[in-house]
Design an enzyme around this catalytic site. Structure first.
Site, PDB file in Angstrom:
ATOM      1  N   LYS A  11      48.034  34.803  35.753  1.00 34.87           N
ATOM      2  CA  LYS A  11      47.119  35.934  35.612  1.00 34.87           C
ATOM      3  C   LYS A  11      45.657  35.471  35.664  1.00 34.87           C
ATOM      4  CE  LYS A  11      50.333  38.849  32.964  1.00 34.87           C
ATOM      5  NZ  LYS A  11      50.491  39.703  31.752  1.00 34.87           N
ATOM      6  N   TYR A  51      52.199  47.668  37.843  1.00 30.82           N
ATOM      7  CA  TYR A  51      52.555  47.949  36.448  1.00 30.82           C
ATOM      8  C   TYR A  51      52.880  49.425  36.219  1.00 30.82           C
ATOM      9  CZ  TYR A  51      51.427  43.305  34.532  1.00 30.82           C
ATOM     10  OH  TYR A  51      51.440  41.968  34.199  1.00 30.82           O
ATOM     11  N   PHE A  59      47.783  50.621  26.540  1.00 29.53           N
ATOM     12  CA  PHE A  59      47.133  49.430  27.092  1.00 29.53           C
ATOM     13  C   PHE A  59      47.033  49.446  28.616  1.00 29.53           C
ATOM     14  CE2 PHE A  59      51.651  48.271  26.372  1.00 29.53           C
ATOM     15  CZ  PHE A  59      52.023  47.854  27.637  1.00 29.53           C
ATOM     16  N   THR A  93      55.519  38.011  24.660  1.00 34.72           N
ATOM     17  CA  THR A  93      54.338  38.700  25.193  1.00 34.72           C
ATOM     18  C   THR A  93      53.107  38.415  24.341  1.00 34.72           C
ATOM     19  OG1 THR A  93      55.831  40.460  25.932  1.00 34.72           O
ATOM     20  CG2 THR A  93      53.473  40.959  25.914  1.00 34.72           C
ATOM     21  N   ASN A 114      47.496  37.109  28.632  1.00 29.20           N
ATOM     22  CA  ASN A 114      48.563  36.202  28.195  1.00 29.20           C
ATOM     23  C   ASN A 114      49.087  35.283  29.300  1.00 29.20           C
ATOM     24  OD1 ASN A 114      49.924  38.139  29.582  1.00 29.20           O
ATOM     25  ND2 ASN A 114      51.281  38.739  27.909  1.00 29.20           N
ATOM     26  N   HIS A 117      52.911  36.221  34.133  1.00 33.95           N
ATOM     27  CA  HIS A 117      53.884  37.315  34.265  1.00 33.95           C
ATOM     28  C   HIS A 117      55.209  36.747  34.735  1.00 33.95           C
ATOM     29  CE1 HIS A 117      55.711  41.151  35.454  1.00 33.95           C
ATOM     30  NE2 HIS A 117      56.161  40.478  36.507  1.00 33.95           N
ATOM     31  N   GLU A 128      59.351  43.683  42.423  1.00 35.24           N
ATOM     32  CA  GLU A 128      58.098  42.926  42.331  1.00 35.24           C
ATOM     33  C   GLU A 128      57.931  41.940  43.494  1.00 35.24           C
ATOM     34  OE1 GLU A 128      57.614  43.231  37.470  1.00 35.24           O
ATOM     35  OE2 GLU A 128      58.148  41.303  38.355  1.00 35.24           O
TER      36      GLU A 128
END
Ligand code: IDP
Ligand code: MG
Length: 139
Positions: A11, A51, A59, A93, A114, A117, A128
């Site tokens: 990320k 997402y 969020f 997570t 974080n 993914h 995905e």
């Protein structure tokens, strides 16, 4: 046992913090085979599409803004039980709840930023992988 494929993303927080190499080193230590990679800068719309399952959650807006805030490294990994084994290597997570030695314990900043993914099921992995590598014959 059949080989699986999964989609992983380093990320934007972890790319910016120069942890691409550290994270790939963990993938290699786990014998996850790299079969595709792209460095991308997602648009807000692309992050929202990726997402989409989280649309409507508190969020979602912040997450998709973060995910489109800078370059991210998207990869397909292959291996036996790689979907579950990647999730194990990632950790929880929320990095506060992640096991010692996991990617998120080592490199995540908080529950949103974080570091990484990983797909959570074969169905999610198929969606995905197709999202980032549409119609491409993977190695
Ligand atoms: P996962 O990445 O461990 O599968 P998900 O529940 O699928 O976790 O959430 C997707 C991403 O959304 C997380 O990796 C994290 O970046 C962000 N996220 C999840 N829950 C929260 C939260 O409660 N606050 C802020 N961001 C969150
Ligand atoms: Mg998830």
């Amino acid at each position: 046992m059949a080989l699986e494929r999964t989609l992983t993303i380093v990320k934007p927080d972890a790319v910016a913090a120069c942890h691409i190499g550290d994270i790939i080193k963990i993938f290699e230590a786990n014998h996850f085979t790299l079969v595709a990679a792209r460095l991308v800068r997602l648009t807000k719309k692309e992050a929202e599409g990726f997402y989409a399952v989280h649309r409507g959650k508190g969020f979602f807006e912040s997450l998709t803004t973060f995910m489109s805030s800078g370059p991210a490294l998207v990869m397909v990994l292959e291996g036996e039980r790689v979907i579950a084994r990647l999730r194990q290597a990632m950790g929880a997570t929320n990095p506060d709840q992640a096991d010692p030695g996991t990617i998120r314990k080592l490199y995540a900043q908080n529950i949103e930023r974080n570091a990484v993914h990983g797909s959570d099921s074969p169905e999610t992995a198929a969606f995905e992988i197709g999202y980032f590598f549409p119609g491409v014959e993977l190695i």
